[in-house]
Motif scaffolding. Structure first.
Motif, PDB file in Angstrom:
ATOM      1  N   UNK A  29      66.449  60.316  28.702  1.00 53.69           N
ATOM      2  CA  UNK A  29      67.315  59.483  27.644  1.00 53.69           C
ATOM      3  C   UNK A  29      66.920  58.137  27.900  1.00 53.69           C
ATOM      4  N   UNK A  30      67.135  57.695  28.981  1.00 54.41           N
ATOM      5  CA  UNK A  30      66.978  56.520  29.433  1.00 54.41           C
ATOM      6  C   UNK A  30      65.660  55.737  28.980  1.00 54.41           C
ATOM      7  N   UNK A  31      64.698  56.790  29.146  1.00 51.05           N
ATOM      8  CA  UNK A  31      63.107  56.127  28.871  1.00 51.05           C
ATOM      9  C   UNK A  31      63.028  55.581  27.335  1.00 51.05           C
ATOM     10  N   UNK A  32      64.078  56.075  26.488  1.00 48.51           N
ATOM     11  CA  UNK A  32      63.961  55.683  25.152  1.00 48.51           C
ATOM     12  C   UNK A  32      64.183  54.037  25.054  1.00 48.51           C
ATOM     13  N   UNK A  33      65.218  53.700  25.714  1.00 48.60           N
ATOM     14  CA  UNK A  33      65.703  52.310  25.937  1.00 48.60           C
ATOM     15  C   UNK A  33      64.744  51.309  26.744  1.00 48.60           C
ATOM     16  N   UNK A  34      64.121  51.920  28.011  1.00 50.15           N
ATOM     17  CA  UNK A  34      63.477  51.310  28.825  1.00 50.15           C
ATOM     18  C   UNK A  34      61.999  51.006  27.930  1.00 50.15           C
ATOM     19  N   UNK A  35      61.591  51.932  27.528  1.00 47.22           N
ATOM     20  CA  UNK A  35      60.212  51.902  26.930  1.00 47.22           C
ATOM     21  C   UNK A  35      60.222  50.874  25.711  1.00 47.22           C
ATOM     22  N   UNK A  87      62.416  48.321  25.862  1.00 46.00           N
ATOM     23  CA  UNK A  87      62.412  47.018  26.446  1.00 46.00           C
ATOM     24  C   UNK A  87      61.166  46.448  26.799  1.00 46.00           C
ATOM     25  N   UNK A  88      60.311  47.262  27.361  1.00 45.75           N
ATOM     26  CA  UNK A  88      58.841  47.005  28.005  1.00 45.75           C
ATOM     27  C   UNK A  88      57.850  47.103  26.996  1.00 45.75           C
ATOM     28  N   UNK A  89      58.136  47.420  25.871  1.00 43.94           N
ATOM     29  CA  UNK A  89      56.932  47.566  24.882  1.00 43.94           C
ATOM     30  C   UNK A  89      56.104  48.633  25.475  1.00 43.94           C
ATOM     31  N   UNK A  90      56.418  49.875  26.065  1.00 38.92           N
ATOM     32  CA  UNK A  90      55.762  51.032  26.380  1.00 38.92           C
ATOM     33  C   UNK A  90      55.533  51.766  25.123  1.00 38.92           C
ATOM     34  N   UNK A  91      54.177  52.344  24.685  1.00 39.84           N
ATOM     35  CA  UNK A  91      54.379  53.168  23.653  1.00 39.84           C
ATOM     36  C   UNK A  91      54.450  54.477  23.717  1.00 39.84           C
ATOM     37  N   UNK A  92      55.709  54.872  24.438  1.00 40.30           N
ATOM     38  CA  UNK A  92      55.903  56.426  24.646  1.00 40.30           C
ATOM     39  C   UNK A  92      56.828  56.806  23.515  1.00 40.30           C
ATOM     40  N   UNK A  93      57.473  57.871  23.821  1.00 38.07           N
ATOM     41  CA  UNK A  93      58.485  58.600  22.774  1.00 38.07           C
ATOM     42  C   UNK A  93      59.679  57.871  22.350  1.00 38.07           C
ATOM     43  N   UNK A  94      60.031  56.859  23.431  1.00 40.20           N
ATOM     44  CA  UNK A  94      61.257  56.080  22.905  1.00 40.20           C
ATOM     45  C   UNK A  94      61.045  54.972  22.031  1.00 40.20           C
ATOM     46  N   UNK A  95      59.908  54.265  22.156  1.00 33.33           N
ATOM     47  CA  UNK A  95      59.473  53.048  21.391  1.00 33.33           C
ATOM     48  C   UNK A  95      59.206  53.788  19.894  1.00 33.33           C
ATOM     49  N   UNK A  96      58.460  54.851  19.908  1.00 33.97           N
ATOM     50  CA  UNK A  96      58.067  55.490  18.877  1.00 33.97           C
ATOM     51  C   UNK A  96      59.235  55.911  17.910  1.00 33.97           C
TER      52      UNK A  96
END
Length: 319
Positions: free
Chosen positions: A256-262, A264-273
């Motif tokens: 769940x935290x990866x959604x926010x962290x991605x 914030x750091x512009x990581x093209x993972x599940x969270x940012x998408x």
């Protein structure tokens, strides 16, 4: 072995209604959201009501909700998460591209959290009520209270902007450069790991203290066994059984935290998408991402249950 297989089969069967319930919850929430998939598909273009109705009819949006749910579950069983109304691409392809990065971030954060928690938890228990224990307890108390995004902001300000040791955002693929990948993933993983490490440290400390007070420890020490042998061979192995029960929940927190962290750091993972899909009103993508994360959470807890079963002989004997 028969006991383990039987209990594992029982856990798997219990997951079926749980997954169906999660899918139903996501399905109902998205169907009652204010976003209209028909309007999102035309991206705000000036279209007639007849065109919108034709789109809804062609995509089954006018069918009764129970029929839509059955159709949706049938698609999922075939590995079909639907098609994005914005990009017109299968959602499964986007998940296949974004999921590996989220898994990398989660596993990296979990590894950092486990290493820190075991080292600090053992140290705190061995120096119980002395200054190392008091210091570690104070640090972990602050760590439990600090959300991951706040830790991320501090790390960016200190190590990225201030010292220039890490990039503030962006992602480098492992295939392009392992060093660049490690550099781009370090701050997000550390920020994600800190709250979990603090929580696990306190749990491991409590479990270690309980084991150190048991009679077999005093007997082993009285028999002349070195403290390293007593702690490493017996105490630590028994003390780590209980923290396994909460490890699955902590992994869920990491996902769940990866959604926010991605984001914030512009990581093209599940969270940012997923955040972008919410902004675009792309219900198919949001459904696919949320269900994938939920399935991952359920599978992780199944693995943790199995590890707990293997690590706890008393549980197997009562099965």
């Amino acid at each position: 072995m028969v006991v383990i297989v039987r209990m594992l089969a029982g856990r798997v069967l219990a997951l079926v209604p749980l997954l169906l319930g999660v899918i139903l919850f996501v399905f109902v929430v998205m169907r009652f959201s204010p976003t209209d998939p028909a309007l999102a598909a035309f991206e705000g273009a000036n279209v007639s009501q007849e065109q919108l109705e034709a789109f809804r009819e062609a995509n089954g949006l006018n069918d009764p909700l129970p029929l839509q749910y059955v159709h949706f579950v049938g698609q999922l069983l075939q590995g079909d998460f639907g098609t994005s109304v914005i990009t017109k691409q299968p959602v499964g392809e986007t998940i296949t591209t974004a999921l590996p990065l989220t898994v990398q971030l989660t596993l990296m954060g979990l590894l950092i959290a486990l290493v820190l928690a075991v080292l600090l938890g053992i140290t705190s228990a061995l120096f119980r009520d002395r200054w190392p224990d008091q210091l570690i307890r104070l640090i972990t108390l602050a760590g439990v209270a600090a959300p991951a995004f706040w830790v991320a902001l501090l790390l960016v300000q200190w190590l990225a902007v201030g010292e220039g040791l890490f990039p503030t955002s962006g992602y480098v693929s492992m295939n392009d450069s392992f060093g660049g990948w490690l550099n781009s993933m370090a701050l997000p993983a550390i920020a994600l790991a800190m709250p979990v490490a603090a929580q696990l440290t306190r749990i491991i400390r409590t479990s270690m203290v309980e084991e150190l007070d048991r009679d077999y420890v005093r007997t082993a020490r009285g028999g002349g066994l070195p403290p390293v042998v007593v702690v490493g061979r017996n105490v630590l192995r028994n003390a780590l059984v209980n923290p396994l029960t909460v490890l699955g929940l902590r992994v869920g927190y990491l996902l769940g935290g990866a959604v926010v962290i991605e984001t914030m750091f512009a990581l093209p993972g599940m969270g940012q998408n997923m955040i972008q899909a919410v902004k675009d009103g792309d219900t198919a993508k949001v459904q696919g991402f949320v269900i994938t994360i939920a399935i991952g959470f359920v599978l992780v807890n199944l693995i943790v249950d199995l590890l707990y079963l293997l690590a706890n002989p008393r549980l197997r004997s009562h099965a």
